[in-house]
Design a protein around this motif. Structure first.
Motif, PDB file in Angstrom:
ATOM      1  N   PRO A  46      23.495 -22.862  -0.256  1.00 36.66           N
ATOM      2  CA  PRO A  46      22.928 -21.505  -0.365  1.00 36.66           C
ATOM      3  C   PRO A  46      23.875 -20.407   0.089  1.00 36.66           C
ATOM      4  CG  PRO A  46      21.889 -22.764   1.408  1.00 36.66           C
ATOM      5  CD  PRO A  46      22.700 -23.732   0.641  1.00 36.66           C
ATOM      6  N   GLU A  47      24.699 -20.669   1.107  1.00 36.48           N
ATOM      7  CA  GLU A  47      25.624 -19.627   1.580  1.00 36.48           C
ATOM      8  C   GLU A  47      26.683 -19.313   0.523  1.00 36.48           C
ATOM      9  OE1 GLU A  47      27.281 -20.648   5.332  1.00 36.48           O
ATOM     10  OE2 GLU A  47      25.371 -20.482   6.411  1.00 36.48           O
ATOM     11  N   VAL A  48      27.179 -20.359  -0.126  1.00 31.60           N
ATOM     12  CA  VAL A  48      28.171 -20.147  -1.185  1.00 31.60           C
ATOM     13  C   VAL A  48      27.543 -19.376  -2.347  1.00 31.60           C
ATOM     14  CG1 VAL A  48      29.605 -21.290  -2.918  1.00 31.60           C
ATOM     15  CG2 VAL A  48      29.543 -22.159  -0.581  1.00 31.60           C
ATOM     16  N   LEU A  49      26.315 -19.762  -2.710  1.00 33.91           N
ATOM     17  CA  LEU A  49      25.640 -19.088  -3.809  1.00 33.91           C
ATOM     18  C   LEU A  49      25.406 -17.608  -3.489  1.00 33.91           C
ATOM     19  CD1 LEU A  49      24.725 -20.004  -6.575  1.00 33.91           C
ATOM     20  CD2 LEU A  49      22.420 -20.332  -5.667  1.00 33.91           C
ATOM     21  N   GLU A  50      25.046 -17.310  -2.251  1.00 35.24           N
ATOM     22  CA  GLU A  50      24.860 -15.915  -1.849  1.00 35.24           C
ATOM     23  C   GLU A  50      26.180 -15.161  -1.930  1.00 35.24           C
ATOM     24  OE1 GLU A  50      22.807 -13.385   1.760  1.00 35.24           O
ATOM     25  OE2 GLU A  50      24.125 -15.052   2.276  1.00 35.24           O
ATOM     26  N   ARG A  51      27.244 -15.815  -1.476  1.00 35.98           N
ATOM     27  CA  ARG A  51      28.561 -15.160  -1.524  1.00 35.98           C
ATOM     28  C   ARG A  51      28.941 -14.789  -2.947  1.00 35.98           C
ATOM     29  NH1 ARG A  51      32.434 -12.826  -2.335  1.00 35.98           N
ATOM     30  NH2 ARG A  51      34.482 -12.875  -1.316  1.00 35.98           N
ATOM     31  N   LEU A  52      28.577 -15.612  -3.915  1.00 34.26           N
ATOM     32  CA  LEU A  52      28.978 -15.378  -5.300  1.00 34.26           C
ATOM     33  C   LEU A  52      28.052 -14.419  -6.039  1.00 34.26           C
ATOM     34  CD1 LEU A  52      29.910 -19.040  -6.372  1.00 34.26           C
ATOM     35  CD2 LEU A  52      31.440 -17.243  -5.528  1.00 34.26           C
ATOM     36  N   THR A  53      26.776 -14.349  -5.644  1.00 33.49           N
ATOM     37  CA  THR A  53      25.798 -13.588  -6.433  1.00 33.49           C
ATOM     38  C   THR A  53      25.380 -12.259  -5.809  1.00 33.49           C
ATOM     39  OG1 THR A  53      23.957 -14.786  -5.402  1.00 33.49           O
ATOM     40  CG2 THR A  53      24.856 -15.698  -7.449  1.00 33.49           C
ATOM     41  N   GLU A  54      25.749 -12.009  -4.554  1.00 30.35           N
ATOM     42  CA  GLU A  54      25.376 -10.759  -3.912  1.00 30.35           C
ATOM     43  C   GLU A  54      26.570  -9.809  -3.843  1.00 30.35           C
ATOM     44  OE1 GLU A  54      22.388  -9.596  -2.739  1.00 30.35           O
ATOM     45  OE2 GLU A  54      21.574 -11.320  -3.822  1.00 30.35           O
ATOM     46  N   PRO A  55      26.330  -8.498  -3.875  1.00 33.35           N
ATOM     47  CA  PRO A  55      27.443  -7.547  -3.742  1.00 33.35           C
ATOM     48  C   PRO A  55      28.213  -7.775  -2.448  1.00 33.35           C
ATOM     49  CG  PRO A  55      25.453  -6.418  -4.465  1.00 33.35           C
ATOM     50  CD  PRO A  55      25.040  -7.812  -4.120  1.00 33.35           C
ATOM     51  N   TYR A  56      29.519  -7.825  -2.590  1.00 29.97           N
ATOM     52  CA  TYR A  56      30.398  -8.070  -1.441  1.00 29.97           C
ATOM     53  C   TYR A  56      30.859  -6.719  -0.897  1.00 29.97           C
ATOM     54  CZ  TYR A  56      34.419  -9.928   1.166  1.00 29.97           C
ATOM     55  OH  TYR A  56      35.326 -10.250   2.154  1.00 29.97           O
ATOM     56  N   VAL A  57      30.285  -6.337   0.246  1.00 32.07           N
ATOM     57  CA  VAL A  57      30.536  -5.016   0.825  1.00 32.07           C
ATOM     58  C   VAL A  57      31.049  -5.189   2.251  1.00 32.07           C
ATOM     59  CG1 VAL A  57      29.567  -2.753   1.351  1.00 32.07           C
ATOM     60  CG2 VAL A  57      28.636  -4.090  -0.556  1.00 32.07           C
ATOM     61  N   THR A  58      32.240  -4.698   2.515  1.00 29.89           N
ATOM     62  CA  THR A  58      32.846  -4.778   3.845  1.00 29.89           C
ATOM     63  C   THR A  58      33.085  -3.371   4.379  1.00 29.89           C
ATOM     64  OG1 THR A  58      35.118  -4.759   2.987  1.00 29.89           O
ATOM     65  CG2 THR A  58      34.025  -6.906   3.172  1.00 29.89           C
ATOM     66  N   LYS A  59      33.325  -3.299   5.687  1.00 30.41           N
ATOM     67  CA  LYS A  59      33.608  -2.002   6.300  1.00 30.41           C
ATOM     68  C   LYS A  59      34.883  -1.400   5.702  1.00 30.41           C
ATOM     69  CE  LYS A  59      32.761  -1.238  10.624  1.00 30.41           C
ATOM     70  NZ  LYS A  59      32.779  -1.236  12.111  1.00 30.41           N
ATOM     71  N   ALA A  60      35.886  -2.240   5.492  1.00 31.30           N
ATOM     72  CA  ALA A  60      37.146  -1.751   4.927  1.00 31.30           C
ATOM     73  C   ALA A  60      36.936  -1.171   3.527  1.00 31.30           C
ATOM     74  CB  ALA A  60      38.170  -2.879   4.883  1.00 31.30           C
ATOM     75  N   LEU A  61      36.078  -1.815   2.742  1.00 27.52           N
ATOM     76  CA  LEU A  61      35.833  -1.335   1.383  1.00 27.52           C
ATOM     77  C   LEU A  61      35.052  -0.021   1.401  1.00 27.52           C
ATOM     78  CD1 LEU A  61      36.275  -1.922  -1.571  1.00 27.52           C
ATOM     79  CD2 LEU A  61      34.240  -3.375  -1.566  1.00 27.52           C
ATOM     80  N   GLY A 113      29.506  -9.630   2.977  1.00 27.33           N
ATOM     81  CA  GLY A 113      30.596  -8.897   3.616  1.00 27.33           C
ATOM     82  C   GLY A 113      30.188  -8.140   4.858  1.00 27.33           C
ATOM     83  N   GLY A 114      28.936  -8.310   5.273  1.00 30.73           N
ATOM     84  CA  GLY A 114      28.461  -7.628   6.480  1.00 30.73           C
ATOM     85  C   GLY A 114      27.568  -6.438   6.194  1.00 30.73           C
ATOM     86  N   TYR A 115      27.353  -6.103   4.914  1.00 27.35           N
ATOM     87  CA  TYR A 115      26.490  -4.983   4.541  1.00 27.35           C
ATOM     88  C   TYR A 115      25.680  -5.376   3.304  1.00 27.35           C
ATOM     89  CZ  TYR A 115      29.380  -2.117   7.629  1.00 27.35           C
ATOM     90  OH  TYR A 115      30.040  -1.612   8.730  1.00 27.35           O
ATOM     91  N   ARG A 116      24.367  -5.120   3.352  1.00 27.65           N
ATOM     92  CA  ARG A 116      23.495  -5.416   2.231  1.00 27.65           C
ATOM     93  C   ARG A 116      22.726  -4.150   1.848  1.00 27.65           C
ATOM     94  NH1 ARG A 116      21.483 -10.280   0.779  1.00 27.65           N
ATOM     95  NH2 ARG A 116      21.790 -11.147   2.865  1.00 27.65           N
ATOM     96  N   LEU A 117      22.689  -3.854   0.569  1.00 29.33           N
ATOM     97  CA  LEU A 117      21.937  -2.694   0.103  1.00 29.33           C
ATOM     98  C   LEU A 117      20.458  -2.840   0.453  1.00 29.33           C
ATOM     99  CD1 LEU A 117      23.539  -2.226  -3.419  1.00 29.33           C
ATOM    100  CD2 LEU A 117      23.373  -0.407  -1.716  1.00 29.33           C
ATOM    101  N   TRP A 118      19.844  -1.730   0.901  1.00 30.30           N
ATOM    102  CA  TRP A 118      18.408  -1.746   1.085  1.00 30.30           C
ATOM    103  C   TRP A 118      17.738  -2.037  -0.252  1.00 30.30           C
ATOM    104  CZ3 TRP A 118      15.834  -1.769   5.594  1.00 30.30           C
ATOM    105  CH2 TRP A 118      16.473  -1.292   6.738  1.00 30.30           C
ATOM    106  N   PRO A 119      16.624  -2.766  -0.247  1.00 32.15           N
ATOM    107  CA  PRO A 119      15.974  -3.142  -1.520  1.00 32.15           C
ATOM    108  C   PRO A 119      15.715  -1.960  -2.451  1.00 32.15           C
ATOM    109  CG  PRO A 119      14.969  -4.330   0.311  1.00 32.15           C
ATOM    110  CD  PRO A 119      15.930  -3.349   0.911  1.00 32.15           C
ATOM    111  N   GLU A 120      15.371  -0.815  -1.891  1.00 32.23           N
ATOM    112  CA  GLU A 120      15.063   0.339  -2.742  1.00 32.23           C
ATOM    113  C   GLU A 120      16.296   0.913  -3.448  1.00 32.23           C
ATOM    114  OE1 GLU A 120      14.690   1.952   1.582  1.00 32.23           O
ATOM    115  OE2 GLU A 120      14.507   0.038   0.509  1.00 32.23           O
ATOM    116  N   TYR A 121      17.505   0.487  -3.018  1.00 30.85           N
ATOM    117  CA  TYR A 121      18.733   0.966  -3.646  1.00 30.85           C
ATOM    118  C   TYR A 121      19.484  -0.157  -4.364  1.00 30.85           C
ATOM    119  CZ  TYR A 121      18.000   5.121  -0.796  1.00 30.85           C
ATOM    120  OH  TYR A 121      17.464   6.255  -0.230  1.00 30.85           O
ATOM    121  N   TYR A 122      18.824  -1.284  -4.588  1.00 37.15           N
ATOM    122  CA  TYR A 122      19.506  -2.437  -5.177  1.00 37.15           C
ATOM    123  C   TYR A 122      19.685  -2.293  -6.688  1.00 37.15           C
ATOM    124  CZ  TYR A 122      20.972  -7.320  -5.394  1.00 37.15           C
ATOM    125  OH  TYR A 122      21.698  -8.474  -5.562  1.00 37.15           O
ATOM    126  N   SER A 123      18.836  -1.508  -7.319  1.00 33.46           N
ATOM    127  CA  SER A 123      18.886  -1.358  -8.775  1.00 33.46           C
ATOM    128  C   SER A 123      19.994  -0.390  -9.194  1.00 33.46           C
ATOM    129  CB  SER A 123      17.534  -0.852  -9.289  1.00 33.46           C
ATOM    130  OG  SER A 123      17.640  -0.348 -10.601  1.00 33.46           O
TER     131      SER A 123
END
Length: 365
Positions: free
Chosen positions: A24-39, A64-74
Motif C-alpha cells: 500500500p505504501e508503494v501504491l500511495e507513492r505512485l498514485t498520490e500527488p508528490y508534494v515536498t517543501k522544496a517543490l 512527500g509530506g503534504y497532502r491536498l485537502w479533500p475539497e481541493y483535490y479536484s
C-alpha cells in the motif's frame, strides 16, 4: 495529463508486483500527488509557499509530506480558483500563480486511479518528466514505469482498438450518406492508418503537422487521394499568424516548401498565401478545404486585422472561448469579383475545376 483511454487495458497491482513494486505504501507513492517543501518553495517562492501550504495542504501526510485537502483535490476546483471582483492587480497575479502551481502539484503523480474502480491504474502521460518520477528511490522502478508508460500509450491497445474500430466505425458510416473524414493528426496509434485504409476513410492533412518521421512540414504533393488537404484548421493558428510568429521556422518553410529566394517576407502577404493555397489545390487529395481566414489572406483588403484575432480555438488554453467572427459581410464576399476570379484561376490551374464550371462558380460565389 490525468486522462486515460477508453476502452483501454489498465495497469494492475500484479503488473507492479512482478516489477518489484508492491504494498500500500508503494501504491500511495505512485498514485498520490508528490508534494515536498522544496517543490512548494520552487513553485511559489518562500513567502507564498507558506501561505499555500497552510491553506491548501495537510502537512505531515502524503508521499512527500503534504497532502491536498479533500475539497481541493479536484482539478476542476483548482481551475476555478479566482480572485474577487475588484481585486488589486497584485492579488490577481498571485491567485493566477497559485492556481497554476496547485495544478502542477496535483498532476505530479505517476499513476492515475480509475474513479470507478481504484484497482485499475493508468500511467500519467509524460510521467518521466515529473519530479515524482525523478525522485523515486529505485532506478529499477523508474525503468519499469517508463516501459509501462510507453507500452500503454504506444503498443498494448492496437488489437483492442482495431477490433473496437471495426465494430463502431462501419455503423457510423452506415448511419449517414455524408462523406466521413477521420481526424488522424497528432497522437496516432499504429492500428489507425491500416483501419482507415481498410474502411476507405479519408484522413486530414495539415501542412505544419507532419505525418512522417524526421520531417518538419508535410509536402502536399505527397498526400494520398483519400485525404482532405488544408493549410490550417480550427484547432491550429491560421496561416498568417503561424507564418509570422516564428522567424526561424518561417525561413525554413519559405525556402524548403515554397521554393523562395532572397529574404522571406516577414508577413504572410497575398503572394505567400497564394503559393500555399496553390500547393494545396494542386495536391492529389480528394478534397482541399480552406478556412475562411486563409482565403482572406489572399486579398490585401481582407488581411489587415491582427492575425491573432483570427484564431478560432487554442487547445492549449482550457478556457479559450470560440469567439472568432469574420469581419466582412457574406454578401460583400459573394460580390467580390476579384476574389472570385482569383479562386477560379487557382482551381483551373490545379484541374479542380473545368472552364465550363466557372459560370456556376461565379453565380454561387
Amino acid at each position: 495529463m490525468l486522462g486515460y483511454f477508453r476502452p483501454s487495458i489498465p495497469i494492475t497491482a500484479k503488473d507492479l508486483e512482478v516489477r518489484g513494486m508492491s504494498g500500500p505504501e508503494v501504491l500511495e507513492r505512485l498514485t498520490e500527488p508528490y508534494v515536498t517543501k522544496a517543490l512548494l518553495k520552487k513553485l511559489f517562492g518562500p513567502e507564498l509557499a507558506s501561505e499555500v501550504s497552510a491553506r491548501y495542504f495537510i502537512e505531515g501526510e502524503g508521499p512527500g509530506g503534504y497532502r491536498l485537502w479533500p475539497e481541493y483535490y479536484s482539478e476542476k476546483v483548482l481551475w476555478e480558483l479566482k480572485e474577487r471582483p475588484g481585486s488589486p492587480d497584485w492579488l490577481v497575479e498571485e491567485i493566477a500563480k497559485t492556481r497554476k502551481g496547485l495544478l502542477t502539484l496535483r498532476q505530479n503523480l505517476i499513476l492515475v486511479r480509475d474513479p470507478e474502480d481504484p484497482q485499475r491504474l493508468y500511467p500519467r502521460f509524460g510521467l518521466m518528466g515529473t519530479s515524482s518520477y525523478k525522485e523515486l528511490p529505485d532506478a529499477g522502478w523508474r525503468s519499469a514505469l517508463s516501459q509501462l508508460h510507453d507500452d500503454y500509450f504506444y503498443k498494448r491497445h492496437d488489437a483492442l482498438w482495431r477490433s473496437h474500430a471495426l465494430k463502431t466505425l462501419p455503423a457510423i458510416m452506415a448511419a449517414s450518406d455524408m462523406l466521413i473524414c477521420g481526424e488522424d493528426l497528432g497522437f496516432v496509434p499504429n492500428c489507425l492508418p491500416p483501419v482507415m485504409q481498410e474502411l476507405g476513410l479519408i484522413g486530414l492533412r495539415i501542412q505544419r503537422m507532419p505525418t512522417g518521421p524526421c520531417i518538419e512540414f508535410n509536402n502536399p504533393a505527397t498526400y494520398s487521394y483519400l485525404s482532405v488537404a488544408s493549410p490550417s484548421c480550427h484547432d491550429v493558428s491560421p496561416l498568417r499568424q503561424w507564418y509570422e510568429e516564428d522567424p526561424e521556422r518561417r525561413e525554413r518553410f519559405y525556402y524548403t516548401m515554397l521554393g523562395g529566394g532572397g529574404t522571406p517576407p516577414t508577413s504572410a502577404c497575398p503572394e505567400v498565401a497564394r503559393l500555399v493555397v496553390q500547393q494545396h489545390f494542386n495536391c492529389p487529395s480528394v478534397w482541399c478545404i480552406l478556412p475562411i481566414q486563409d482565403v482572406f489572406a489572399l486579398m490585401p483588403r481582407y488581411s489587415q486585422r491582427p492575425a491573432k484575432e483570427e484564431v478560432i480555438n487554442n487547445p492549449t488554453v482550457t478556457k479559450h472561448y470560440w469567439r472568432y467572427r469574420i469581419h466582412v459581410n457574406i454578401e460583400d464576399l459573394c460580390e467580390d469579383e476579384q476574389l472570385i476570379s482569383l479562386l477560379q484561376d487557382l482551381l483551373l490551374l490545379s484541374d479542380r475545376a473545368k472552364l465550363q464550371d466557372l459560370p456556376a462558380l461565379a453565380a454561387t460565389g
